[in-house]
Design a protein around this motif. Structure first.
Motif, PDB file in Angstrom:
ATOM      1  N   TRP A   1      40.545 -52.123  52.565  1.00 22.81           N
ATOM      2  CA  TRP A   1      39.338 -53.061  52.645  1.00 22.81           C
ATOM      3  C   TRP A   1      38.779 -53.013  53.816  1.00 22.81           C
ATOM      4  CZ3 TRP A   1      41.175 -53.283  47.786  1.00 22.81           C
ATOM      5  CH2 TRP A   1      40.449 -54.165  46.807  1.00 22.81           C
ATOM      6  N   GLN A   2      39.639 -52.753  55.031  1.00 16.55           N
ATOM      7  CA  GLN A   2      38.923 -52.794  56.229  1.00 16.55           C
ATOM      8  C   GLN A   2      37.993 -51.631  56.310  1.00 16.55           C
ATOM      9  OE1 GLN A   2      42.365 -52.738  58.929  1.00 16.55           O
ATOM     10  NE2 GLN A   2      42.850 -54.998  58.759  1.00 16.55           N
ATOM     11  N   ILE A   3      38.238 -50.681  55.780  1.00 16.84           N
ATOM     12  CA  ILE A   3      37.210 -49.286  55.906  1.00 16.84           C
ATOM     13  C   ILE A   3      36.203 -49.694  55.100  1.00 16.84           C
ATOM     14  CG2 ILE A   3      37.148 -46.850  55.010  1.00 16.84           C
ATOM     15  CD1 ILE A   3      40.284 -46.608  55.704  1.00 16.84           C
ATOM     16  N   GLN A   4      36.174 -50.463  54.051  1.00 22.41           N
ATOM     17  CA  GLN A   4      35.217 -50.796  53.255  1.00 22.41           C
ATOM     18  C   GLN A   4      34.271 -51.666  53.878  1.00 22.41           C
ATOM     19  OE1 GLN A   4      35.565 -51.479  48.799  1.00 22.41           O
ATOM     20  NE2 GLN A   4      37.736 -51.062  48.985  1.00 22.41           N
ATOM     21  N   LEU A   5      34.822 -52.616  54.614  1.00 19.63           N
ATOM     22  CA  LEU A   5      34.139 -53.517  55.413  1.00 19.63           C
ATOM     23  C   LEU A   5      33.220 -52.727  56.398  1.00 19.63           C
ATOM     24  CD1 LEU A   5      36.501 -56.464  55.923  1.00 19.63           C
ATOM     25  CD2 LEU A   5      34.433 -56.626  54.896  1.00 19.63           C
TER      26      LEU A   5
ATOM     27  N   GLU B   1      34.006 -59.881  51.621  1.00 16.69           N
ATOM     28  CA  GLU B   1      34.868 -60.493  52.717  1.00 16.69           C
ATOM     29  C   GLU B   1      35.848 -61.556  52.044  1.00 16.69           C
ATOM     30  OE1 GLU B   1      31.129 -60.563  56.110  1.00 16.69           O
ATOM     31  OE2 GLU B   1      31.460 -62.079  54.747  1.00 16.69           O
ATOM     32  N   ASP B   2      35.179 -62.014  51.018  1.00 15.80           N
ATOM     33  CA  ASP B   2      36.001 -62.941  50.098  1.00 15.80           C
ATOM     34  C   ASP B   2      37.301 -62.248  49.623  1.00 15.80           C
ATOM     35  OD1 ASP B   2      35.870 -65.608  49.770  1.00 15.80           O
ATOM     36  OD2 ASP B   2      34.611 -65.418  47.863  1.00 15.80           O
ATOM     37  N   VAL B   3      37.277 -61.232  49.046  1.00 12.52           N
ATOM     38  CA  VAL B   3      38.335 -60.348  48.594  1.00 12.52           C
ATOM     39  C   VAL B   3      39.455 -60.063  49.704  1.00 12.52           C
ATOM     40  CG1 VAL B   3      39.305 -58.097  47.434  1.00 12.52           C
ATOM     41  CG2 VAL B   3      37.100 -59.292  46.628  1.00 12.52           C
ATOM     42  N   TYR B   4      38.530 -59.720  50.738  1.00 10.99           N
ATOM     43  CA  TYR B   4      39.553 -59.325  52.022  1.00 10.99           C
ATOM     44  C   TYR B   4      40.295 -60.640  52.400  1.00 10.99           C
ATOM     45  CZ  TYR B   4      41.316 -57.859  56.497  1.00 10.99           C
ATOM     46  OH  TYR B   4      42.150 -57.116  57.419  1.00 10.99           O
ATOM     47  N   HIS B   5      39.870 -61.847  52.396  1.00 15.80           N
ATOM     48  CA  HIS B   5      40.675 -63.035  52.635  1.00 15.80           C
ATOM     49  C   HIS B   5      41.788 -63.011  51.841  1.00 15.80           C
ATOM     50  CE1 HIS B   5      38.894 -65.625  55.681  1.00 15.80           C
ATOM     51  NE2 HIS B   5      37.631 -64.919  55.365  1.00 15.80           N
ATOM     52  N   VAL B   6      41.585 -62.767  50.278  1.00 10.62           N
ATOM     53  CA  VAL B   6      42.762 -62.758  49.432  1.00 10.62           C
ATOM     54  C   VAL B   6      43.816 -61.786  49.913  1.00 10.62           C
ATOM     55  CG1 VAL B   6      43.346 -62.489  47.017  1.00 10.62           C
ATOM     56  CG2 VAL B   6      41.291 -63.773  47.644  1.00 10.62           C
ATOM     57  N   VAL B   7      43.296 -60.340  50.114  1.00 10.66           N
ATOM     58  CA  VAL B   7      44.251 -59.302  50.394  1.00 10.66           C
ATOM     59  C   VAL B   7      45.157 -59.422  51.720  1.00 10.66           C
ATOM     60  CG1 VAL B   7      44.018 -56.993  51.191  1.00 10.66           C
ATOM     61  CG2 VAL B   7      42.625 -57.498  49.192  1.00 10.66           C
ATOM     62  N   SER B   8      44.390 -60.158  52.746  1.00 11.82           N
ATOM     63  CA  SER B   8      45.062 -60.540  54.124  1.00 11.82           C
ATOM     64  C   SER B   8      45.980 -61.684  53.568  1.00 11.82           C
ATOM     65  CB  SER B   8      43.956 -60.982  55.072  1.00 11.82           C
ATOM     66  OG  SER B   8      44.514 -61.128  56.195  1.00 11.82           O
TER      67      SER B   8
ATOM     68  N   MET C   1      51.790 -59.099  64.812  1.00  9.38           N
ATOM     69  CA  MET C   1      51.762 -60.455  65.957  1.00  9.38           C
ATOM     70  C   MET C   1      50.400 -60.968  66.033  1.00  9.38           C
ATOM     71  SD  MET C   1      54.958 -60.733  66.201  1.00  9.38           S
ATOM     72  CE  MET C   1      56.588 -59.778  66.245  1.00  9.38           C
ATOM     73  N   TYR C   2      49.384 -60.248  65.547  1.00  5.09           N
ATOM     74  CA  TYR C   2      47.955 -60.673  65.775  1.00  5.09           C
ATOM     75  C   TYR C   2      47.837 -62.261  65.427  1.00  5.09           C
ATOM     76  CZ  TYR C   2      42.780 -61.147  65.675  1.00  5.09           C
ATOM     77  OH  TYR C   2      41.577 -61.290  66.021  1.00  5.09           O
ATOM     78  N   THR C   3      47.138 -62.972  66.386  1.00  7.93           N
ATOM     79  CA  THR C   3      47.179 -64.594  66.036  1.00  7.93           C
ATOM     80  C   THR C   3      45.752 -65.044  65.511  1.00  7.93           C
ATOM     81  OG1 THR C   3      47.278 -64.971  68.300  1.00  7.93           O
ATOM     82  CG2 THR C   3      49.212 -65.168  67.144  1.00  7.93           C
ATOM     83  N   GLY C   4      44.950 -64.209  65.377  1.00 12.94           N
ATOM     84  CA  GLY C   4      43.568 -64.657  65.442  1.00 12.94           C
ATOM     85  C   GLY C   4      43.062 -64.778  63.951  1.00 12.94           C
ATOM     86  N   THR C   5      41.833 -65.242  63.480  1.00 12.47           N
ATOM     87  CA  THR C   5      41.671 -65.586  62.090  1.00 12.47           C
ATOM     88  C   THR C   5      41.279 -64.298  61.276  1.00 12.47           C
ATOM     89  OG1 THR C   5      39.399 -66.054  62.589  1.00 12.47           O
ATOM     90  CG2 THR C   5      40.882 -67.796  62.778  1.00 12.47           C
ATOM     91  N   THR C   6      41.269 -64.591  60.001  1.00 14.08           N
ATOM     92  CA  THR C   6      40.813 -63.378  59.086  1.00 14.08           C
ATOM     93  C   THR C   6      39.667 -63.168  59.526  1.00 14.08           C
ATOM     94  OG1 THR C   6      42.604 -63.916  57.485  1.00 14.08           O
ATOM     95  CG2 THR C   6      40.641 -62.576  56.883  1.00 14.08           C
ATOM     96  N   ASP C   7      38.616 -64.078  59.811  1.00 15.54           N
ATOM     97  CA  ASP C   7      37.250 -63.774  60.021  1.00 15.54           C
ATOM     98  C   ASP C   7      37.060 -62.948  61.113  1.00 15.54           C
ATOM     99  OD1 ASP C   7      36.351 -65.283  57.590  1.00 15.54           O
ATOM    100  OD2 ASP C   7      36.016 -67.011  58.817  1.00 15.54           O
ATOM    101  N   ALA C   8      37.946 -63.093  62.322  1.00 14.73           N
ATOM    102  CA  ALA C   8      37.680 -62.460  63.474  1.00 14.73           C
ATOM    103  C   ALA C   8      38.179 -60.996  63.075  1.00 14.73           C
ATOM    104  CB  ALA C   8      38.813 -63.092  64.499  1.00 14.73           C
ATOM    105  N   VAL C   9      39.099 -60.728  62.176  1.00 16.23           N
ATOM    106  CA  VAL C   9      39.520 -59.290  61.919  1.00 16.23           C
ATOM    107  C   VAL C   9      38.227 -58.726  61.124  1.00 16.23           C
ATOM    108  CG1 VAL C   9      41.029 -57.983  60.508  1.00 16.23           C
ATOM    109  CG2 VAL C   9      41.888 -60.044  61.735  1.00 16.23           C
ATOM    110  N   ILE C  10      37.831 -59.600  60.322  1.00 18.17           N
ATOM    111  CA  ILE C  10      36.407 -58.921  59.456  1.00 18.17           C
ATOM    112  C   ILE C  10      35.334 -58.669  60.520  1.00 18.17           C
ATOM    113  CG2 ILE C  10      34.468 -59.574  58.030  1.00 18.17           C
ATOM    114  CD1 ILE C  10      36.511 -61.288  56.495  1.00 18.17           C
ATOM    115  N   ALA C  11      35.228 -59.286  61.596  1.00 26.31           N
ATOM    116  CA  ALA C  11      34.147 -59.014  62.622  1.00 26.31           C
ATOM    117  C   ALA C  11      34.404 -57.774  63.303  1.00 26.31           C
ATOM    118  CB  ALA C  11      33.967 -60.171  63.763  1.00 26.31           C
ATOM    119  N   ARG C  12      35.666 -57.637  63.621  1.00 21.09           N
ATOM    120  CA  ARG C  12      36.258 -56.628  64.265  1.00 21.09           C
ATOM    121  C   ARG C  12      36.166 -55.206  63.390  1.00 21.09           C
ATOM    122  NH1 ARG C  12      41.418 -57.063  68.169  1.00 21.09           N
ATOM    123  NH2 ARG C  12      40.349 -55.016  68.904  1.00 21.09           N
ATOM    124  N   ALA C  13      36.390 -55.322  62.169  1.00 21.27           N
ATOM    125  CA  ALA C  13      36.087 -54.238  61.300  1.00 21.27           C
ATOM    126  C   ALA C  13      34.732 -53.614  60.986  1.00 21.27           C
ATOM    127  CB  ALA C  13      36.497 -54.443  59.687  1.00 21.27           C
TER     128      ALA C  13
END
Length: 242
Positions: free
Chosen positions: A37-41, A66-73, A166-178
């Protein structure tokens, strides 16, 4: 005086090992799906409206991807927690058996079986040390399986990479990094998946050598065996127990 003094029960471990292997496979698969999903993003690119977290407490509406990635995460996190619980249950059992089989006190006290994973600095070596101690007690003189070092090395990469376990950031932050730089995310994902695969071999190896040690003791008649509800127990002459 009794001729024998019963030692603590040796716990059956094959069922716990099968559960640990299944949990490791599930966790590894969950992180592989997360990587997909990160690759797709990354391929879709960041929407013109910017990242999900707009700053100052503002969040835009998520896209379908992004919505689906939240579920996957979330499912991946749940699988990881389940894997940790099941793996530690197996580790506790084989550690207890190893102490009985060797007759020696483990190098690390019982609380470290759990605390060793979360105490800073100590978590860089104590969990591996516990596994090494279990192997040495269960298979004296035998070479340590290479899978142990692979498992631990990949675990450290996946846990300490800043984007992994151990990543403590939010899922939205991961999406932004993707959207901006997906490579570190994929590296962490690959390390976690690799650690899960290597962990399967670690569980299989330690379970096998411990089972062999138990069977060898019974074959030699080193102690009487009683098959109770929680597994076989050993007994030794009271003179040896002293």
């Amino acid at each position: 005086m009794n001729d024998h003094l019963a030692l603590p029960t040796l716990h059956p471990i094959q069922g716990a090992a099968r559960c640990a292997i299944a949990a490791l496979v599930l966790a590894g698969a969950a992180w592989a799906v997360r990587a997909v999903w990160q690759i797709q993003l990354a391929a879709a690119g960041q929407p013109p409206s910017g990242p999900p977290d707009q700053g100052d407490g503002l969040h835009r509406t998520l896209t379908a991807l992004e919505d689906v990635y939240h579920v996957v995460s979330s499912l991946g996190d749940a699988a990881t927690v389940l894997c940790a619980v099941v793996f530690l249950a197996w580790l506790w059992r084989v550690r207890g058996n190893a102490r009985i089989l060797s007759g020696q006190r483990p190098r690390y006290a019982e609380p470290w079986v759990y605390a060793g994973w979360i105490v800073p600095i100590a978590n860089l070596w104590i969990p591996r040390g516990i596994v090494v101690d279990i192997h040495r007690a269960s298979a004296p003189g035998e070479r340590m399986p290479r899978a142990v070092n692979w498992w631990w090395g990949l675990w450290l990469v996946g846990a300490l990479s800043g984007t992994g376990l151990m990543y403590t950031g939010t899922t939205d932050a991961v999406i932004a990094r993707a959207y901006t730089d997906v490579s570190p995310l994929l590296l962490a994902d690959a390390a976690v998946v690799g650690a899960a695969v290597a962990g399967v071999f670690v569980v299989r190896a330690l379970t096998a050598v411990q089972q062999n040690h138990m069977h060898e003791l019974l074959r030699r008649g080193a102690g009487s065996s009683v098959l109770g509800p929680s597994g076989p127990a050993r007994a030794i002459p009271s003179s040896q127990a002293r």
